[in-house]
Motif scaffolding. Sequence first.
Motif, PDB file in Angstrom:
ATOM      1  N   PRO A  65       0.750  -1.284   0.061  1.00 21.05           N
ATOM      2  CA  PRO A  65      -0.046  -0.131  -0.116  1.00 21.05           C
ATOM      3  C   PRO A  65       0.914   1.380  -0.131  1.00 21.05           C
ATOM      4  O   PRO A  65       0.396   2.418  -0.293  1.00 21.05           O
ATOM      5  N   GLY A  66       2.013   1.252   0.312  1.00 25.13           N
ATOM      6  CA  GLY A  66       2.786   2.246   0.423  1.00 25.13           C
ATOM      7  C   GLY A  66       2.605   3.557   1.794  1.00 25.13           C
ATOM      8  O   GLY A  66       3.490   4.551   1.779  1.00 25.13           O
ATOM      9  N   VAL A  67       1.601   3.008   2.370  1.00 29.19           N
ATOM     10  CA  VAL A  67       1.499   3.695   3.641  1.00 29.19           C
ATOM     11  C   VAL A  67       1.511   2.905   4.769  1.00 29.19           C
ATOM     12  O   VAL A  67       1.039   1.741   4.606  1.00 29.19           O
ATOM     13  N   LEU A  68       1.735   3.457   6.281  1.00 29.76           N
ATOM     14  CA  LEU A  68       1.575   2.552   7.340  1.00 29.76           C
ATOM     15  C   LEU A  68      -0.096   2.197   7.385  1.00 29.76           C
ATOM     16  O   LEU A  68      -0.985   2.793   7.338  1.00 29.76           O
ATOM     17  N   GLN A  69       0.054   0.852   7.852  1.00 28.81           N
ATOM     18  CA  GLN A  69      -1.357   0.342   8.120  1.00 28.81           C
ATOM     19  C   GLN A  69      -1.638  -0.068   9.380  1.00 28.81           C
ATOM     20  O   GLN A  69      -0.597  -0.053  10.135  1.00 28.81           O
ATOM     21  N   ALA A  70      -3.103  -0.085   9.817  1.00 27.38           N
ATOM     22  CA  ALA A  70      -3.254  -0.126  11.193  1.00 27.38           C
ATOM     23  C   ALA A  70      -3.013  -1.644  11.702  1.00 27.38           C
ATOM     24  O   ALA A  70      -3.117  -1.740  13.166  1.00 27.38           O
ATOM     25  N   ARG A  71      -3.059  -2.449  10.970  1.00 30.62           N
ATOM     26  CA  ARG A  71      -2.494  -3.909  11.281  1.00 30.62           C
ATOM     27  C   ARG A  71      -1.377  -4.629  10.734  1.00 30.62           C
ATOM     28  O   ARG A  71      -1.270  -4.296   9.641  1.00 30.62           O
ATOM     29  N   LYS A  72      -0.703  -5.481  11.111  1.00 29.36           N
ATOM     30  CA  LYS A  72       0.392  -6.151  10.639  1.00 29.36           C
ATOM     31  C   LYS A  72      -0.061  -6.772   9.216  1.00 29.36           C
ATOM     32  O   LYS A  72      -1.175  -7.371   9.113  1.00 29.36           O
ATOM     33  N   TRP A  73       0.599  -6.604   8.400  1.00 33.46           N
ATOM     34  CA  TRP A  73       0.478  -6.897   6.885  1.00 33.46           C
ATOM     35  C   TRP A  73       1.720  -7.541   6.156  1.00 33.46           C
ATOM     36  O   TRP A  73       2.774  -7.555   6.846  1.00 33.46           O
ATOM     37  N   PHE A 102      11.021  -4.408  -1.094  1.00 29.52           N
ATOM     38  CA  PHE A 102      11.159  -4.829   0.444  1.00 29.52           C
ATOM     39  C   PHE A 102      11.482  -3.630   1.312  1.00 29.52           C
ATOM     40  O   PHE A 102      10.860  -3.522   2.352  1.00 29.52           O
ATOM     41  N   VAL A 103      12.147  -2.605   0.866  1.00 30.76           N
ATOM     42  CA  VAL A 103      12.370  -1.417   1.994  1.00 30.76           C
ATOM     43  C   VAL A 103      11.029  -0.607   1.897  1.00 30.76           C
ATOM     44  O   VAL A 103      10.515  -0.410   3.216  1.00 30.76           O
ATOM     45  N   SER A 104      10.387  -0.621   0.790  1.00 26.95           N
ATOM     46  CA  SER A 104       9.050   0.478   1.043  1.00 26.95           C
ATOM     47  C   SER A 104       7.950  -0.629   1.766  1.00 26.95           C
ATOM     48  O   SER A 104       7.053  -0.031   2.531  1.00 26.95           O
ATOM     49  N   THR A 105       8.313  -1.891   1.804  1.00 23.37           N
ATOM     50  CA  THR A 105       7.216  -2.806   2.426  1.00 23.37           C
ATOM     51  C   THR A 105       7.584  -2.634   4.060  1.00 23.37           C
ATOM     52  O   THR A 105       6.606  -2.309   4.789  1.00 23.37           O
ATOM     53  N   ILE A 106       8.707  -2.688   4.319  1.00 19.82           N
ATOM     54  CA  ILE A 106       9.125  -2.824   5.813  1.00 19.82           C
ATOM     55  C   ILE A 106       8.917  -1.426   6.489  1.00 19.82           C
ATOM     56  O   ILE A 106       8.604  -1.039   7.483  1.00 19.82           O
ATOM     57  N   SER A 107       9.170  -0.373   5.675  1.00 17.40           N
ATOM     58  CA  SER A 107       9.012   0.924   6.173  1.00 17.40           C
ATOM     59  C   SER A 107       7.474   1.279   6.467  1.00 17.40           C
ATOM     60  O   SER A 107       7.128   2.178   7.322  1.00 17.40           O
ATOM     61  N   CYS A 108       6.684   0.514   5.925  1.00 15.29           N
ATOM     62  CA  CYS A 108       5.143   0.618   6.327  1.00 15.29           C
ATOM     63  C   CYS A 108       4.501  -0.308   7.134  1.00 15.29           C
ATOM     64  O   CYS A 108       3.231  -0.713   7.268  1.00 15.29           O
ATOM     65  N   GLY A 149      21.498  -5.422   8.073  1.00 11.74           N
ATOM     66  CA  GLY A 149      20.375  -6.176   8.602  1.00 11.74           C
ATOM     67  C   GLY A 149      19.975  -5.524   9.946  1.00 11.74           C
ATOM     68  O   GLY A 149      18.761  -5.555  10.532  1.00 11.74           O
ATOM     69  N   GLU A 150      20.967  -4.570  10.736  1.00 13.19           N
ATOM     70  CA  GLU A 150      20.547  -3.652  11.779  1.00 13.19           C
ATOM     71  C   GLU A 150      19.378  -3.030  11.672  1.00 13.19           C
ATOM     72  O   GLU A 150      18.551  -2.624  12.439  1.00 13.19           O
ATOM     73  N   ALA A 151      19.172  -2.499  10.532  1.00 13.77           N
ATOM     74  CA  ALA A 151      18.187  -1.420  10.130  1.00 13.77           C
ATOM     75  C   ALA A 151      16.814  -1.998   9.638  1.00 13.77           C
ATOM     76  O   ALA A 151      15.830  -1.485   9.331  1.00 13.77           O
ATOM     77  N   VAL A 152      16.961  -3.602   9.414  1.00  5.05           N
ATOM     78  CA  VAL A 152      15.762  -4.470   8.921  1.00  5.05           C
ATOM     79  C   VAL A 152      15.221  -5.205   9.927  1.00  5.05           C
ATOM     80  O   VAL A 152      13.997  -4.999  10.523  1.00  5.05           O
ATOM     81  N   TYR A 153      15.820  -6.146  10.726  1.00  6.77           N
ATOM     82  CA  TYR A 153      15.458  -6.972  11.611  1.00  6.77           C
ATOM     83  C   TYR A 153      14.830  -6.160  12.879  1.00  6.77           C
ATOM     84  O   TYR A 153      15.559  -5.421  13.205  1.00  6.77           O
ATOM     85  N   SER A 154      13.624  -6.845  13.252  1.00  2.00           N
ATOM     86  CA  SER A 154      13.157  -6.185  14.576  1.00  2.00           C
ATOM     87  C   SER A 154      13.027  -4.430  14.545  1.00  2.00           C
ATOM     88  O   SER A 154      12.668  -3.832  15.680  1.00  2.00           O
ATOM     89  N   SER A 155      12.991  -4.007  13.359  1.00  2.00           N
ATOM     90  CA  SER A 155      12.737  -2.469  13.260  1.00  2.00           C
ATOM     91  C   SER A 155      11.358  -2.483  13.437  1.00  2.00           C
ATOM     92  O   SER A 155      10.367  -3.250  13.380  1.00  2.00           O
ATOM     93  N   VAL A 156      10.736  -1.150  13.597  1.00  2.00           N
ATOM     94  CA  VAL A 156       9.706  -0.862  13.450  1.00  2.00           C
ATOM     95  C   VAL A 156       9.256   0.662  12.433  1.00  2.00           C
ATOM     96  O   VAL A 156      10.299   1.162  12.268  1.00  2.00           O
ATOM     97  N   PRO A 157       8.146   0.870  12.086  1.00  2.00           N
ATOM     98  CA  PRO A 157       7.916   2.200  11.103  1.00  2.00           C
ATOM     99  C   PRO A 157       8.260   3.241  12.176  1.00  2.00           C
ATOM    100  O   PRO A 157       7.850   3.312  13.318  1.00  2.00           O
ATOM    101  N   TRP A 158       8.813   4.109  11.601  1.00  2.00           N
ATOM    102  CA  TRP A 158       9.250   5.627  11.943  1.00  2.00           C
ATOM    103  C   TRP A 158       7.788   6.513  11.785  1.00  2.00           C
ATOM    104  O   TRP A 158       7.061   5.966  11.020  1.00  2.00           O
ATOM    105  N   LYS A 159       7.798   7.638  12.348  1.00  2.00           N
ATOM    106  CA  LYS A 159       6.504   8.550  12.204  1.00  2.00           C
ATOM    107  C   LYS A 159       6.552   8.957  10.901  1.00  2.00           C
ATOM    108  O   LYS A 159       5.421   9.377  10.123  1.00  2.00           O
ATOM    109  N   HIS A 160       7.805   9.045   9.893  1.00  2.00           N
ATOM    110  CA  HIS A 160       7.716   9.216   8.595  1.00  2.00           C
ATOM    111  C   HIS A 160       8.161   7.921   7.985  1.00  2.00           C
ATOM    112  O   HIS A 160       9.180   7.254   8.179  1.00  2.00           O
ATOM    113  N   GLN A 161       7.228   7.551   6.840  1.00  2.00           N
ATOM    114  CA  GLN A 161       7.622   6.222   6.244  1.00  2.00           C
ATOM    115  C   GLN A 161       8.487   6.481   5.187  1.00  2.00           C
ATOM    116  O   GLN A 161       9.461   5.943   4.994  1.00  2.00           O
ATOM    117  N   ASN A 162       8.267   7.858   4.317  1.00  2.00           N
ATOM    118  CA  ASN A 162       9.319   8.080   3.443  1.00  2.00           C
ATOM    119  C   ASN A 162       9.633   9.493   3.421  1.00  2.00           C
ATOM    120  O   ASN A 162       8.786  10.366   4.321  1.00  2.00           O
TER     121      ASN A 162
END
Length: 448
Positions: free
Chosen positions: A267-275, A307-313, A348-361
């Motif tokens: 979707p390119g934007v943060l979702q309310a539930r894990k996807w 992949f990056v756009s996916t995990i960022s959201c 990998g440190e920026a990927v695994y166990s990361s969470v979305p930031w307040k800005h996705q892009n």
Amino acid sequence: MKIFWLISLLVGTSYGRYEPNWESLDARPLPTWYDEAKLGIFIHWGVFSVPSYGNEWFWWNWEGLNITDYGEFMKKNYPPGFQYSDFAPQFTAEFFDPAKWAELFKISGAKYVVLTSKHHEGYTNWPSASSWNWNSLDVGPKRDLVGELADAIRNKTDIRFGIYHSLFEWFNPLFVRDRDNIFHTNDFVTQKTMPELYDLVHRYRPEVIWSDGQWEASYKYWQSTEFLAWLYNDSPVKDTIVTNDRWGMLTPCQHGGYYTCSDRYNPGVLQARKWENAMTIDKVSWGYRRNAKFEDFLTIDELLQTFVSTISCGGNMLMNIGPTKEGTIVPIFEERLTQVGQWLGVVGEAVYSSVPWKHQNDSVTAGVWYTAKAKNIYAFFFDWPQSGSLVLGSAQPISNAANVTMVGTTTPLKWNLLKTTGISVQLDSLPPKQIPNDWIWVLRLEGF
């Protein structure tokens, strides 16, 4: 949003028993391992790997199609009266080496694997008692493909093993009869679908069940909520199992453990539930294609950008490969998995166990996406700017000790606070020999 991420990703063993209704089942917190994993490998493999021509949709819709390309292919290559079941003896898996598969998946950096146990044509990749003479032990490989891969994954890696399973089958007489009765009967579910799912869980203890083939009937016909309640309450994998959202015609993106919504959902934007973004390295097909062209496959840059756009959201990516009927993973898939693993070995440190930031892009520069972990913010940038300076419009220092480094190095990068908004990072302050990777670089922002 932060409250959602904190609550929904806790392990739900202390939340009591779940009732067979969506209100209760949807309240189950998602086991933490899944969100931390970020990357999985999808494996579409079965009898459809034998014809391996065009889009595998031809083979799963074997009858009733009026497709010129399909018809001409069959006339040219197969005798009159040839049936889909005639392909099964040619599904030999003679070169299938589960240990080598497991090693490749480990190299890729993926944290879970989802193997096709049964697709819509009903052929099972394990010796299902509900699929007599239409399974991988009775006809074709004469092997328990699910069991062999499950054992190799668990014995040689720390990857989580999961299975894909289709609820329905195109031509099963029981399903056809239920459908003709407008699903007022459910003999197919009680005699085929549910016995298979319970057998898979007891026999292989998967930690992912990727359900599919739900669209023709409601979850009530499929008995989905009853199965999920048992899975979460009493099954041998109740504490770690994760499930998707394809359990009835109206459940995708509405109910389930995590959402897949549609194939290649991003979707390119943060979702309310894990996807999850279930996608294909081959742009055309989920299964192996003998007639695939080089340009049909995602480049490593395209794959990593997805992949990056996916995990960022907040999503996970499940990248699909299609092995051959002989059980080999062709070089283009092997190369992509290896390249992803090389990249993850650096960032990998920026990927695994990361969470979305307040800005996705980024608010200023296109092709910049963010994740966060602990007190660090990570900026992934797709293109190296010709000027040597990267503008991060969304980054604001909150400390005099704010620091910018490229992940994979320890050399601090020079940066300037902009008059309007954000900062400009001087990438050319890093010696070229210290640039740690070839695709999609990542900056570590501390004190921002």
